[in-house]
Design a protein around this motif. Sequence first.
Motif, mmCIF file in Angstrom:
data_model
loop_
_atom_site.group_PDB
_atom_site.id
_atom_site.type_symbol
_atom_site.label_atom_id
_atom_site.label_comp_id
_atom_site.label_asym_id
_atom_site.label_seq_id
_atom_site.Cartn_x
_atom_site.Cartn_y
_atom_site.Cartn_z
ATOM 1 N N THR A 93 -7.582 -15.060 -3.478
ATOM 2 C CA THR A 93 -6.986 -14.751 -4.765
ATOM 3 C C THR A 93 -5.674 -15.523 -4.885
ATOM 4 N N PRO A 94 -5.085 -15.585 -6.073
ATOM 5 C CA PRO A 94 -3.805 -16.280 -6.204
ATOM 6 C C PRO A 94 -2.714 -15.722 -5.301
ATOM 7 N N ASP A 95 -2.842 -14.435 -4.896
ATOM 8 C CA ASP A 95 -1.811 -13.810 -4.081
ATOM 9 C C ASP A 95 -2.135 -13.812 -2.590
ATOM 10 N N THR A 96 -3.309 -14.314 -2.206
ATOM 11 C CA THR A 96 -3.684 -14.323 -0.791
ATOM 12 C C THR A 96 -2.662 -15.057 0.086
ATOM 13 N N PRO A 97 -2.170 -16.250 -0.307
ATOM 14 C CA PRO A 97 -1.248 -16.974 0.590
ATOM 15 C C PRO A 97 0.021 -16.198 0.936
ATOM 16 N N SER A 98 0.483 -15.323 0.042
ATOM 17 C CA SER A 98 1.724 -14.598 0.289
ATOM 18 C C SER A 98 1.497 -13.172 0.761
ATOM 19 N N TRP A 99 0.221 -12.781 0.974
ATOM 20 C CA TRP A 99 -0.066 -11.403 1.380
ATOM 21 C C TRP A 99 0.379 -11.189 2.832
ATOM 22 N N PRO A 100 0.948 -10.022 3.173
ATOM 23 C CA PRO A 100 1.386 -9.798 4.557
ATOM 24 C C PRO A 100 0.230 -9.964 5.547
ATOM 25 N N GLY A 101 0.526 -10.550 6.705
ATOM 26 C CA GLY A 101 -0.514 -10.789 7.695
ATOM 27 C C GLY A 101 -1.205 -9.523 8.160
ATOM 28 N N TRP A 102 -0.458 -8.409 8.306
ATOM 29 C CA TRP A 102 -1.075 -7.167 8.777
ATOM 30 C C TRP A 102 -2.040 -6.581 7.748
ATOM 31 N N ALA A 103 -1.926 -7.035 6.476
ATOM 32 C CA ALA A 103 -2.701 -6.450 5.383
ATOM 33 C C ALA A 103 -3.893 -7.301 4.971
ATOM 34 N N ASN A 104 -4.227 -8.318 5.739
ATOM 35 C CA ASN A 104 -5.319 -9.215 5.392
ATOM 36 C C ASN A 104 -6.053 -9.612 6.658
ATOM 37 N N TRP A 105 -7.360 -9.311 6.703
ATOM 38 C CA TRP A 105 -8.162 -9.759 7.834
ATOM 39 C C TRP A 105 -9.182 -10.781 7.359
ATOM 40 N N ARG A 106 -8.919 -12.042 7.733
ATOM 41 C CA ARG A 106 -9.824 -13.160 7.471
ATOM 42 C C ARG A 106 -10.205 -13.275 6.000
ATOM 43 N N ASP A 107 -9.332 -12.886 5.109
ATOM 44 C CA ASP A 107 -9.551 -12.966 3.658
ATOM 45 C C ASP A 107 -10.769 -12.160 3.213
ATOM 46 N N THR A 108 -11.222 -11.216 4.051
ATOM 47 C CA THR A 108 -12.382 -10.398 3.683
ATOM 48 C C THR A 108 -12.016 -8.946 3.414
ATOM 49 N N ALA A 109 -10.967 -8.447 4.053
ATOM 50 C CA ALA A 109 -10.557 -7.048 3.875
ATOM 51 C C ALA A 109 -9.054 -7.030 3.648
ATOM 52 N N TYR A 110 -8.646 -6.487 2.509
ATOM 53 C CA TYR A 110 -7.239 -6.507 2.114
ATOM 54 C C TYR A 110 -6.703 -5.078 1.976
ATOM 55 N N ALA A 111 -5.576 -4.796 2.620
ATOM 56 C CA ALA A 111 -4.850 -3.557 2.354
ATOM 57 C C ALA A 111 -4.180 -3.703 0.991
ATOM 58 N N LEU A 112 -4.380 -2.693 0.130
ATOM 59 C CA LEU A 112 -3.866 -2.778 -1.235
ATOM 60 C C LEU A 112 -2.803 -1.738 -1.549
ATOM 61 N N THR A 113 -2.665 -0.734 -0.693
ATOM 62 C CA THR A 113 -1.629 0.278 -0.892
ATOM 63 C C THR A 113 -0.861 0.470 0.404
ATOM 64 N N PHE A 114 0.245 1.197 0.321
ATOM 65 C CA PHE A 114 1.167 1.380 1.436
ATOM 66 C C PHE A 114 1.550 2.858 1.414
ATOM 67 N N GLU A 115 0.802 3.685 2.182
ATOM 68 C CA GLU A 115 0.876 5.143 2.017
ATOM 69 C C GLU A 115 1.373 5.821 3.299
ATOM 70 N N PRO A 116 2.624 6.277 3.297
ATOM 71 C CA PRO A 116 3.170 6.913 4.489
ATOM 72 C C PRO A 116 2.582 8.297 4.743
ATOM 73 N N ALA A 117 2.562 8.676 6.011
ATOM 74 C CA ALA A 117 2.292 10.063 6.407
ATOM 75 C C ALA A 117 3.611 10.824 6.349
ATOM 76 N N VAL A 118 3.622 11.953 5.666
ATOM 77 C CA VAL A 118 4.877 12.669 5.412
ATOM 78 C C VAL A 118 4.831 14.086 5.974
ATOM 79 N N PHE A 119 6.017 14.669 6.118
ATOM 80 C CA PHE A 119 6.141 16.107 6.301
ATOM 81 C C PHE A 119 6.313 16.710 4.905
ATOM 82 N N ALA A 120 5.507 17.678 4.559
ATOM 83 C CA ALA A 120 5.702 18.432 3.322
ATOM 84 C C ALA A 120 6.223 19.816 3.700
ATOM 85 N N TYR A 121 7.056 20.402 2.836
ATOM 86 C CA TYR A 121 7.621 21.707 3.191
ATOM 87 C C TYR A 121 7.821 22.572 1.952
ATOM 88 N N HIS A 122 7.874 23.872 2.179
ATOM 89 C CA HIS A 122 8.108 24.856 1.128
ATOM 90 C C HIS A 122 9.612 25.017 0.969
#
Length: 371
Positions: A128-157
């Motif tokens: 895609t036009p954005d493949t060259p600038s995509w983070p290395g950890w988020a792209n495997w061989r241009d076949t599988a792309y991480a598209l979101t960045f979702e932290p694991a959180v503590f939720a509390y009352h």
Amino acid sequence: MRQRLRHLPALLLPVMAAVLIWAGGASAQVTRFPAPQPGASGGGTGAETELSVYSSLDNDLAAPLIAAFQARHPGIAIRYENLLTTDVHDRIVAETDAGGPTADFAFSSAMDLQVKLANDGYARPVMTPDTPSWPGWANWRDTAYALTFEPAVFAYHKPSFAGREPPATRADLMRWMAEHPDQAQGRIGTYDVARSGVGYLFLARDQELYPGIWSVVQAMGRAGVQQFPTTADLLERISDGRLAVGYNLLGSYAAEWARQHPDVGLILPRDFTVVVSRVGLVPAAARAPELGGEFLAFLMSPDGQRLLSHTLRLSAVSLEVAGQTSPAGGMGELDGLRLKPVPVSPGLLAYLDQATRAKLLARWNKAIQGR
């Protein structure tokens, strides 16, 4: 999902005037989003074509993405199948192996299963036009792309921590359980890691990143930790105070819940924060791979990433977009945090090994029992 649909912007209602069909029992929902009439903006071919999507993203969260994509491609109808993560994988494998076509685009929160599809030859490389600038950890061989960045959180009352700070690290959580056993007993919740794929992934990453994790699990076990298969199960109980703390909840859903339930607060852990992603790919046997590639390109574009971050509260992978949007999709500032994203790589396949899984679950069960 019905509750969420009530909160959709009015402009999306025509898009949602689609045909809904339940298929394959309760695990699949098929929705057809008709092609908008081609207008002056966006052009259009005058002939309707159809893009097929298999996804684990709820329809109400997918609708803004589909509306925005169709605004740019008004001649394209979308057949959207909301599936369980395992069904996304299994359908693509079964349909491909049978020699027929499968979805044109697959979008799933099961990082390991998406990488397995790519590793086993069920996904095709897409630039895609954005493949060259995509983070290395988020792209495997241009076949599988991480598209979101979702932290694991503590939720509390929030009312349960009136007048004092909630736990912000795993050490804080252990200290709170030890110093306030009456408030902690039976009021800590987390995923049932045997039933929740994301819960299992969070546990596996905790073990890799933090040698003291089993002391934390033992302490939660002594405090009568409650285990649930879904994020909604946990958040409902945190909202009404049945639970005081939720450990390692998927931040995207928790952030949206907290917006609508003021008694729910979120903490991005200060010792380290595991980050997972929803992964997109174009199947090798796609009926219309060029349409799948266009949808992937849209999700990776600044507009697509901005929509994920702003509208869906799913943080952007794109650093360009992340710098222009609210940090963490509304979950708080990321500066100073030890963020640990799960790389999109064959290393994820280790989590699918049955012997490895059985060993980790056995250790979890032993620790929960205080042993």
